[in-house]
Structure formats: C-alpha cells, structure tokens
Write a protein that holds these residues in place. Structure first.
Motif, PDB file in Angstrom:
ATOM      1  N   ARG A 191       0.837  -1.193   0.000  1.00  0.00           N
ATOM      2  CA  ARG A 191       0.000   0.000   0.000  1.00  0.00           C
ATOM      3  C   ARG A 191       0.877   1.249   0.000  1.00  0.00           C
ATOM      4  O   ARG A 191       2.065   1.174   0.322  1.00  0.00           O
ATOM      5  CB  ARG A 191      -0.904   0.013   1.234  1.00  0.00           C
ATOM      6  CG  ARG A 191      -0.098  -0.015   2.538  1.00  0.00           C
ATOM      7  CD  ARG A 191      -0.939   0.242   3.763  1.00  0.00           C
ATOM      8  NE  ARG A 191      -0.137   0.205   4.989  1.00  0.00           N
ATOM      9  CZ  ARG A 191       0.625   1.195   5.417  1.00  0.00           C
ATOM     10  NH1 ARG A 191       0.720   2.317   4.719  1.00  0.00           N
ATOM     11  NH2 ARG A 191       1.322   1.074   6.539  1.00  0.00           N
ATOM     12  N   PRO A 192       0.317   2.406  -0.344  1.00  0.00           N
ATOM     13  CA  PRO A 192       1.100   3.646  -0.236  1.00  0.00           C
ATOM     14  C   PRO A 192       1.541   3.865   1.208  1.00  0.00           C
ATOM     15  O   PRO A 192       0.777   3.655   2.155  1.00  0.00           O
ATOM     16  CB  PRO A 192       0.113   4.727  -0.693  1.00  0.00           C
ATOM     17  CG  PRO A 192      -0.881   4.008  -1.547  1.00  0.00           C
ATOM     18  CD  PRO A 192      -1.024   2.641  -0.936  1.00  0.00           C
ATOM     19  N   LEU A 193       2.775   4.298   1.371  1.00  0.00           N
ATOM     20  CA  LEU A 193       3.332   4.486   2.706  1.00  0.00           C
ATOM     21  C   LEU A 193       3.104   5.909   3.195  1.00  0.00           C
ATOM     22  O   LEU A 193       3.070   6.859   2.406  1.00  0.00           O
ATOM     23  CB  LEU A 193       4.835   4.192   2.691  1.00  0.00           C
ATOM     24  CG  LEU A 193       5.253   2.787   2.265  1.00  0.00           C
ATOM     25  CD1 LEU A 193       6.771   2.687   2.211  1.00  0.00           C
ATOM     26  CD2 LEU A 193       4.679   1.733   3.213  1.00  0.00           C
TER      27      LEU A 193
ATOM     28  N   GLN B 187       2.792  -3.350  -7.810  1.00  0.00           N
ATOM     29  CA  GLN B 187       3.016  -2.927  -6.420  1.00  0.00           C
ATOM     30  C   GLN B 187       4.493  -2.726  -6.136  1.00  0.00           C
ATOM     31  O   GLN B 187       4.881  -1.813  -5.395  1.00  0.00           O
ATOM     32  CB  GLN B 187       2.418  -3.956  -5.470  1.00  0.00           C
ATOM     33  CG  GLN B 187       0.902  -3.974  -5.461  1.00  0.00           C
ATOM     34  CD  GLN B 187       0.342  -5.152  -4.689  1.00  0.00           C
ATOM     35  OE1 GLN B 187       0.938  -6.252  -4.664  1.00  0.00           O
ATOM     36  NE2 GLN B 187      -0.804  -4.963  -4.049  1.00  0.00           N
ATOM     37  N   HIS B 188       5.337  -3.589  -6.708  1.00  0.00           N
ATOM     38  CA  HIS B 188       6.787  -3.449  -6.581  1.00  0.00           C
ATOM     39  C   HIS B 188       7.229  -2.094  -7.133  1.00  0.00           C
ATOM     40  O   HIS B 188       7.977  -1.339  -6.489  1.00  0.00           O
ATOM     41  CB  HIS B 188       7.440  -4.597  -7.353  1.00  0.00           C
ATOM     42  CG  HIS B 188       8.906  -4.761  -7.135  1.00  0.00           C
ATOM     43  ND1 HIS B 188       9.635  -5.742  -7.776  1.00  0.00           N
ATOM     44  CD2 HIS B 188       9.804  -4.085  -6.386  1.00  0.00           C
ATOM     45  CE1 HIS B 188      10.891  -5.672  -7.409  1.00  0.00           C
ATOM     46  NE2 HIS B 188      11.025  -4.664  -6.570  1.00  0.00           N
ATOM     47  N   VAL B 189       6.741  -1.765  -8.328  1.00  0.00           N
ATOM     48  CA  VAL B 189       7.085  -0.487  -8.963  1.00  0.00           C
ATOM     49  C   VAL B 189       6.556   0.680  -8.128  1.00  0.00           C
ATOM     50  O   VAL B 189       7.266   1.672  -7.906  1.00  0.00           O
ATOM     51  CB  VAL B 189       6.527  -0.443 -10.399  1.00  0.00           C
ATOM     52  CG1 VAL B 189       6.606   0.968 -10.983  1.00  0.00           C
ATOM     53  CG2 VAL B 189       7.281  -1.430 -11.293  1.00  0.00           C
ATOM     54  N   ALA B 190       5.327   0.585  -7.660  1.00  0.00           N
ATOM     55  CA  ALA B 190       4.751   1.665  -6.857  1.00  0.00           C
ATOM     56  C   ALA B 190       5.534   1.882  -5.573  1.00  0.00           C
ATOM     57  O   ALA B 190       5.755   3.031  -5.147  1.00  0.00           O
ATOM     58  CB  ALA B 190       3.288   1.349  -6.538  1.00  0.00           C
ATOM     59  N   PHE B 191       5.970   0.802  -4.937  1.00  0.00           N
ATOM     60  CA  PHE B 191       6.799   0.941  -3.735  1.00  0.00           C
ATOM     61  C   PHE B 191       8.087   1.696  -4.060  1.00  0.00           C
ATOM     62  O   PHE B 191       8.463   2.652  -3.370  1.00  0.00           O
ATOM     63  CB  PHE B 191       7.122  -0.436  -3.153  1.00  0.00           C
ATOM     64  CG  PHE B 191       8.168  -0.407  -2.070  1.00  0.00           C
ATOM     65  CD1 PHE B 191       7.912   0.200  -0.856  1.00  0.00           C
ATOM     66  CD2 PHE B 191       9.424  -0.972  -2.284  1.00  0.00           C
ATOM     67  CE1 PHE B 191       8.881   0.239   0.144  1.00  0.00           C
ATOM     68  CE2 PHE B 191      10.398  -0.935  -1.297  1.00  0.00           C
ATOM     69  CZ  PHE B 191      10.126  -0.332  -0.079  1.00  0.00           C
TER      70      PHE B 191
END
Length: 315
Positions: A35-37, A66-70
C-alpha cells in the motif's frame, strides 16, 4: 527526485529495525509495502537504508505493479536494465532468473575469491542509487545472496593506502566473466548499448558524506594511469579486501522477501550453489536512478562511452 533523500529521524517510531550483522544489514518489520506508505514510514525506511546499507522485508507478496509503486516512493525508476532489457509489459522490472546467463556466456569462468561480486551497472556514468529485489520462486534451501559494506571496507584499509586510493579512478565496463566466452546475444546487446565509465576508486556518498571503496569486481577492469601489472595487483588486493566476511551479511530468501540496498555503498554476490540443484529460482529487480559519483578530490566520474541511465517515462 533522482536519488534517495535522507531525512534524519532520531528513533524508529513507525517501523521495527532488527540488525543482522555488525556492519551491514537489518530486517524491517511493521510495515505493509503493498500500500502507499505514510511520509513518516518512508522517512524511517530511508534512514534505515542509509544506516544499514541493505534492508530486508519478509512476507511482502507484491505484484509487479506494487513493486514499482513501492520503489517510486523513494525516487525515479530506470528501465529494468539498460543493456539486457525488462519484463514485457513492465518496463521498470528486470527478471533475475536462475538461468539468465545461459544465453550470454560459454565456457568455465576463472573463479577467484571475489568472482561474481558487483555493484549494479557501474559501467554507466550514473549507476543506480539503489536496487530493490523481490523473491517470487525460492528454492527450499540454498540460493542465498550476500552483501558487503564498502564504507566499512574503506575504513579497514591502512591510512597510507586510503590516501593513495583516494586519488585514483578505475575503468568500468561490461565484459564476460574471466574464462567465459561471450555468446552472440551478449555481444549484440553490449554493442547496441555500450557503457564505459571512469569512476573514482573512492566514492563520497552524496547524502551521508561517507567514503566508500567503490570497487565492483565484475565491472572494474583496470585503474586509470597505472601500469597493467600495478593495476592488476592493486585491484586483486582491493577486491579480496572488500569481500572479507566481517564486512558482509548473508540473506536467506523466502517467497515474499524483499531486499533494498544502497548501490552507492555496497556490492553483492548472487548465488551459484543453485546450479548444483534442479531448484527453480525467480526474483525481480527494480532500480532507482542514480547520480554521477564524485571522489574525495571533488572530481566526478567521466563517461568514456554511452549515455546516462535516465528515468523511465511513460509515453
């Protein structure tokens, strides 16, 4: 944002940090990377990365997206790999599969104590600031990855030798491992995207000010300005020195594990024991755009051939 920004935090309030070795490596818990941190979580993860050089997370079963978004929460992302490509449909993601080298090399490589150790893409004028590797298919045993702290290694040299290497630059480029012969795929891809750079042997970290012994055994081929025999002998000494066990940490992967390392102050070693088994092993990596290294004398690296590694932009 082209590199990790350091936000000093006096204590860790939002994450738990468990050191794994004296000089390098810590396991982070108490955070969900899918999830967004929160800004406080991002700041503490950044601080832990700068302190411990490589940090590890467990039970983070992320998709490519999700890996890319992190990763994007910590800086701009590069293409998966500037020479060897990326995952179809996911241009920021590079596949780290068990057999990825089979199409690149033939022959038996010459194995030395430092064989295989490297810092990612140091042939580029601006190597990645950091790399984030995600475990998806993991063997039941074996396949561990190791990292070494190049700052600790620098301080482990004698003052006289530190003063000498502070003044030197080395040439980094893609070539087959010693003893291996390049197959046509490797030759063609390197020829299509040539990368050769002269980097300082000692890099000043752009955020912490720490000096790191910036030697990448797989890519650093010679020391600029030294006679060939002098270069060979000094590099052997430095390569052997940076992989001393006391500077390292060894990580046992599980499905859903993630490793996040500072590419400006570490080198790492991919496993070869898996080739003695039939086990599958599949990981995926993304990298953050880096800046041009600078030595203790304030002089930046010099590009001999190739373009800087740019941030990937969605067209």
């Amino acid at each position: 944002m082209n590199a990790i920004t350091h936000n000093t935090v006096p204590t860790y309030q939002r994450i738990s940090v468990k050191p794994l070795a004296v000089h390098i490596g810590a396991e982070i818990s108490g955070v969900d990377l899918s999830r967004p941190l929160a800004s406080e979580e991002i700041a503490e993860i950044r601080a832990a990365l700068l302190q411990w050089k490589v940090i590890f997370f467990r039970d983070q079963h992320l998709s490519h997206a999700q890996h890319v978004a992190f990763g994007k929460q910590f800086g701009d992302l590069t293409l998966g790999h500037p020479v060897f490509g990326y995952e179809p449909g996911h241009p920021e993601v590079y596949s780290v599969g068990r057999d990825r080298f089979k199409s690149r090399f033939d022959g038996a490589r010459l194995v030395r104590p430092w064989t295989g150790w490297h810092t990612d893409v140091t042939a580029a004028i601006n190597p990645p600031a950091a790399s984030i590797l995600r475990g998806v298919v993991i063997p039941p045993y074996g396949g561990d990855t190791q990292w070494t702290n190049l700052v600790a290694a620098y301080h482990g040299l004698s003052p006289a030798l530190r003063a000498f290497v502070d003044t030197l630059q080395g040439e980094h480029k893609f070539t087959p491992p010693e003893g291996n012969k390049a197959r046509q795929e490797f030759v063609s891809k390197v020829a299509a995207t040539p990368l050769i750079s002269h980097h300082p042997l000692v890099r000043v970290h752009p955020e912490t000010g720490e000096k790191a012994l910036y030697v990448s055994p797989s890519f650093l081929k010679n020391i600029v300005g030294l006679h060939p025999r002098e270069s060979e002998q000094l590099l052997a000494l430095l390569f052997e020195h940076v992989v001393r066990p006391e500077y390292t940490v060894r990580f046992k992967w599980e499905e859903g594990s993630l490793a996040f390392w500072d590419n400006r102050s570490t080198a790492h070693l991919a496993p070869v024991d898996i080739y003695d088994t039939e086990f599958e092993r599949q990981l995926y990596r993304i990298t953050l755009v880096g800046d041009v290294p600078v030595g203790p004398d304030g002089k930046p690296s010099v590009s001999i051939e190739g373009e800087p590694v740019a941030a990937h932009s969605v067209e």
